[in-house]
Scaffold this motif. Structure first.
Motif, short mmCIF file in Angstrom:
data_model
loop_
_atom_site.label_atom_id
_atom_site.label_comp_id
_atom_site.label_asym_id
_atom_site.label_seq_id
_atom_site.Cartn_x
_atom_site.Cartn_y
_atom_site.Cartn_z
N MET A 147 -37.48 70.50 -13.47
CA MET A 147 -38.22 70.77 -12.25
C MET A 147 -38.08 72.25 -11.88
N ARG A 148 -39.12 73.01 -12.06
CA ARG A 148 -39.11 74.44 -11.74
C ARG A 148 -40.07 74.75 -10.59
N ASP A 149 -41.35 74.52 -10.85
CA ASP A 149 -42.41 74.83 -9.89
C ASP A 149 -42.96 73.50 -9.35
N PRO A 150 -42.82 73.23 -8.04
CA PRO A 150 -43.31 71.95 -7.49
C PRO A 150 -44.80 71.73 -7.75
N GLU A 151 -45.59 72.79 -7.74
CA GLU A 151 -47.03 72.65 -8.00
C GLU A 151 -47.28 72.15 -9.41
N VAL A 152 -46.56 72.71 -10.37
CA VAL A 152 -46.71 72.28 -11.76
C VAL A 152 -46.27 70.83 -11.92
N ALA A 153 -45.11 70.48 -11.34
CA ALA A 153 -44.57 69.13 -11.47
C ALA A 153 -45.52 68.09 -10.86
N THR A 154 -46.05 68.38 -9.68
CA THR A 154 -46.96 67.45 -9.01
C THR A 154 -48.24 67.26 -9.81
N ARG A 155 -48.80 68.36 -10.29
CA ARG A 155 -50.04 68.25 -11.06
C ARG A 155 -49.81 67.54 -12.38
N LEU A 156 -48.68 67.81 -13.04
CA LEU A 156 -48.39 67.17 -14.32
C LEU A 156 -48.26 65.66 -14.15
N GLU A 157 -47.52 65.21 -13.15
CA GLU A 157 -47.38 63.77 -12.94
C GLU A 157 -48.73 63.13 -12.62
N ARG A 158 -49.51 63.77 -11.77
CA ARG A 158 -50.81 63.21 -11.40
C ARG A 158 -51.72 63.07 -12.62
N GLU A 159 -51.78 64.10 -13.46
CA GLU A 159 -52.68 64.04 -14.60
C GLU A 159 -52.18 63.08 -15.68
N LEU A 160 -50.86 62.95 -15.82
CA LEU A 160 -50.33 61.95 -16.75
C LEU A 160 -50.72 60.54 -16.29
N ARG A 161 -50.61 60.29 -15.00
CA ARG A 161 -50.96 58.96 -14.49
C ARG A 161 -52.47 58.71 -14.58
N ASP A 162 -53.26 59.77 -14.51
CA ASP A 162 -54.71 59.62 -14.68
C ASP A 162 -55.09 59.39 -16.14
N ALA A 163 -54.28 59.89 -17.05
CA ALA A 163 -54.63 59.84 -18.47
C ALA A 163 -54.07 58.63 -19.20
N PHE A 164 -53.06 57.95 -18.62
CA PHE A 164 -52.41 56.83 -19.30
C PHE A 164 -52.33 55.61 -18.39
N GLU A 165 -52.52 54.44 -19.00
CA GLU A 165 -52.45 53.20 -18.24
C GLU A 165 -51.03 52.90 -17.79
N CYS A 166 -50.06 53.23 -18.63
CA CYS A 166 -48.66 52.88 -18.34
C CYS A 166 -47.83 54.15 -18.33
N VAL A 167 -47.26 54.49 -17.17
CA VAL A 167 -46.41 55.66 -17.01
C VAL A 167 -45.15 55.23 -16.27
N ASP A 168 -44.01 55.20 -16.99
CA ASP A 168 -42.74 54.79 -16.40
C ASP A 168 -41.82 56.00 -16.32
N GLU A 169 -41.15 56.16 -15.17
CA GLU A 169 -40.20 57.26 -15.05
C GLU A 169 -38.80 56.77 -15.39
N HIS A 170 -38.09 57.54 -16.21
CA HIS A 170 -36.70 57.26 -16.55
C HIS A 170 -35.80 58.27 -15.87
N SER A 171 -34.70 57.80 -15.36
CA SER A 171 -33.72 58.71 -14.76
C SER A 171 -32.83 59.23 -15.88
#
Length: 315
Positions: free
Chosen positions: A260-284
């Motif tokens: 996590m460096r730039d909040p703008e990058v992180a937010t956009r990356l998560e949003r576009e991954l969820r738009d591009a894939f049916e299944c998106v699971d976050e692992h800690s």
């Protein structure tokens, strides 16, 4: 499972050459890590070693996306996300890590049992022979993998040591010489140049169709917002299955891990991954890797992807 590996660091420190200075992964310090010329570890009876080009990082990209001439960029050195992903995939015994390996190996095993063409059958038989010849207690035995944005190649080399029968390491053309320097002697591993974005789809599909990956992995893929869409597009294309395979094979597994460096990058990356894939699971990933439990989960994030959308919402 092997315990979390110890890193062995070699290079000049305060004017003196230090050989195999030990740094347990649990004590990982990026600033120390990126001081040394060589980084090595022992994994499943294999010595994994890479060279860092600590003077070739440059200023990375400017706002227009131009790279400093003569520099490799951020791929010249190791970063925490790559080492944490390596541990999560290969050495951790947490429930999340075990489940992730089961997803990957289940696909690899199912694919070998159901070849859809003569060409696929030949590949499956070759994979079985390779697996049998190198049979050992490795967690990703028989898996085929593609890494995007390989950089130094530590993770790609570790995947080969961890049992993968085929690993394709990809990055930009300017990083290829470093990748070849570090990976030329690694069995079952090859290097390819692969830029990201829709204009490179032909090359992406050619690598995918030859590699037939079960796992597509990437760490720290983007540092600025305008690189997110090209990356996500290439990730989705690399994970697509042929029409005739979608009903017969489990989906490919994608792993995206980033600091996590730039909040703008992180937010956009998560949003576009969820738009591009049916299944998106976050692992800690911090909790999954022994020694990182006390790190904030906001420090490094990991997403496990399956089933690309058709069509993607971002296209």
């Amino acid at each position: 499972m092997a315990p979390p590996p110890v890193l062995y660091l070699s290079g000049y420190v305060d004017g003196e050459y230090v050989h195999d200075d030990e740094m347990p992964c649990a004590q990982l310090d990026r600033w120390t890590l990126q001081t040394y010329e060589k980084v090595a570890l022992n994994l499943y009876d294999t010595r994994v070693e890479v060279v860092q080009k600590i003077n070739d990082v440059g200023e990375s990209h400017n706002r227009e996306g131009e790279q400093d001439k003569g520099s490799i960029g951020v791929g010249a050195v190791l970063w925490e996300a790559a080492i944490m992903t390596m541990c999560h995939l290969l050495t951790s015994e947490t429930e999340a890590s075990t489940h992730l390996r089961e997803l990957i190996t289940t696909r690899a095993n199912a694919k070998q049992k159901i070849p859809t063409t003569k060409k696929a059958s030949r590949k499956a038989n070759a994979s079985k022979r390779t697996t049998t010849a190198s049979a050992k207690a490795t967690p990703l035995r028989g898996v085929r993998a593609v890494e995007l944005g390989t950089g130094t190649g530590l993770l790609a080399s570790a995947l080969a040591a961890g049992g993968c029968v085929d690993v394709v390491a990809t990055d930009l053309e300017r990083v290829v010489p470093l990748m070849k320097e570090n990976l030329s002697g690694v069995e079952a591993l090859r290097v390819e140049a692969l830029p990201w974005g829709c204009e490179h789809d032909e090359n992406t599909r050619a690598i995918r169709d030859q590699a037939q990956p079960d796992l597509v992995v990437v760490t720290d893929p983007v540092y600025q917002p305008h690189f997110v869409t090209p990356f996500v597009h290439t990730m989705r294309v690399m994970m697509e299955l042929a029409d005739e395979d979608r009903d017969q094979q489990p989906p490919r597994v994608g792993v995206v891990c980033y600091e996590m460096r730039d909040p703008e990058v992180a937010t956009r990356l998560e949003r576009e991954l969820r738009d591009a894939f049916e299944c998106v699971d976050e692992h800690s990933v911090c909790e999954a890797v022994e020694g990182y439990e006390e790190l904030s989960t906001d420090h490094v994030r990991m997403f496990v992807l399956r089933q690309p959308r058709f069509p993607s919402l971002i296209d």
